[in-house]
Design a protein around this motif. Structure first.
Motif, short mmCIF file in Angstrom:
data_model
loop_
_atom_site.label_atom_id
_atom_site.label_comp_id
_atom_site.label_asym_id
_atom_site.label_seq_id
_atom_site.Cartn_x
_atom_site.Cartn_y
_atom_site.Cartn_z
N LEU A 22 27.43 78.27 -50.30
CA LEU A 22 26.97 79.62 -49.98
C LEU A 22 26.48 80.34 -51.23
N ALA A 23 27.20 80.20 -52.34
CA ALA A 23 26.77 80.82 -53.59
C ALA A 23 25.42 80.26 -54.03
N ASP A 24 25.24 78.95 -53.87
CA ASP A 24 23.95 78.33 -54.21
C ASP A 24 22.84 78.85 -53.31
N ALA A 25 23.13 79.02 -52.02
CA ALA A 25 22.12 79.53 -51.08
C ALA A 25 21.73 80.96 -51.43
N ILE A 26 22.70 81.78 -51.82
CA ILE A 26 22.40 83.16 -52.22
C ILE A 26 21.52 83.14 -53.47
N GLY A 27 21.82 82.25 -54.41
CA GLY A 27 20.99 82.12 -55.61
C GLY A 27 19.57 81.70 -55.27
N ALA A 28 19.43 80.76 -54.33
CA ALA A 28 18.10 80.32 -53.90
C ALA A 28 17.35 81.46 -53.22
N ALA A 29 18.06 82.29 -52.47
CA ALA A 29 17.42 83.44 -51.81
C ALA A 29 16.94 84.44 -52.86
N GLU A 30 17.71 84.61 -53.93
CA GLU A 30 17.29 85.52 -54.99
C GLU A 30 16.06 84.98 -55.72
N ASP A 31 16.02 83.66 -55.92
CA ASP A 31 14.83 83.05 -56.54
C ASP A 31 13.61 83.25 -55.64
N ALA A 32 13.78 83.05 -54.35
CA ALA A 32 12.68 83.23 -53.40
C ALA A 32 12.22 84.68 -53.39
N ALA A 33 13.16 85.62 -53.47
CA ALA A 33 12.81 87.04 -53.49
C ALA A 33 12.00 87.38 -54.74
N THR A 34 12.36 86.79 -55.87
CA THR A 34 11.62 87.02 -57.12
C THR A 34 10.17 86.52 -56.98
N GLN A 35 10.03 85.34 -56.39
CA GLN A 35 8.68 84.80 -56.18
C GLN A 35 7.90 85.66 -55.19
N ASP A 46 3.03 93.91 -48.92
CA ASP A 46 4.47 94.24 -48.87
C ASP A 46 5.15 93.33 -47.85
N VAL A 47 5.36 92.10 -48.23
CA VAL A 47 6.04 91.13 -47.38
C VAL A 47 7.52 91.16 -47.74
N SER A 48 8.37 91.12 -46.73
CA SER A 48 9.81 91.18 -46.95
C SER A 48 10.27 90.08 -47.91
N THR A 49 11.12 90.48 -48.84
CA THR A 49 11.58 89.52 -49.84
C THR A 49 12.84 88.78 -49.40
N TYR A 50 13.61 89.35 -48.50
CA TYR A 50 14.86 88.75 -48.02
C TYR A 50 14.86 88.72 -46.50
N THR A 51 15.64 87.80 -45.93
CA THR A 51 15.95 87.88 -44.50
C THR A 51 17.09 88.88 -44.37
#
Length: 131
Positions: A22-35, A46-51
């Motif tokens: 779960l911690a790794d998935a949250i980190g991946a979501a943060e990386d995706a949000a940065t991109q 203005d596309v949503s950065t997070y689900t």
């Protein structure tokens, strides 16, 4: 006791694995949000950065909290202490308990509701009340 300790260790191992995933998935979501933020700025959109789920986990500092819980706890940290318990049943074998996977045989013992008196004890209670 050995079976219960083994089950507890297995559950702890599983929880640790899932917390790390779960911690790794949250980190991946943060990386995706940065991109996604970089793409939003580049293309002026203005596309949503997070689900919704990853936003909720990110907003609650999910990755840091999970990492903190893992850092504060090590596998098998709980000490197993054996206390001497007085022999209250005269050394007789304890009845089977389905909680531990033991098969019940015979008539089950059903505790009486509070405030009820077994039939054989009524005469004794009446004598105690008269005295």
């Amino acid at each position: 006791m050995k079976r219960a300790i083994r089950l507890r260790a297995k559950a702890d191992q599983k929880a640790r694995r899932y917390v790390q995933l779960l911690a790794d998935a949250i980190g991946a979501a943060e990386d995706a949000a940065t991109q996604m933020n970089a793409l939003n700025q580049l293309y002026n959109v203005d596309v949503s950065t997070y689900t919704l789920l990853t936003q909720a986990l990110h907003a609650n500092s999910g990755q840091e909290v999970l990492a903190d819980h893992l850092a504060q706890s090590t596998p098998g940290e709980e000490a197993v202490l054996f206390n001497q318990v007085p022999d209250g049943n005269g050394g007789q074998e304890l009845p089977a308990n389905p909680l531990f996977g033991e098969v019940m045989t015979g008539t089950p013992i059903v505790p009486l509701p509070l405030g009820t008196v077994p039939v054989g004890d009524i005469a004794g209670l009446q004598k105690a009340d008269e005295a």
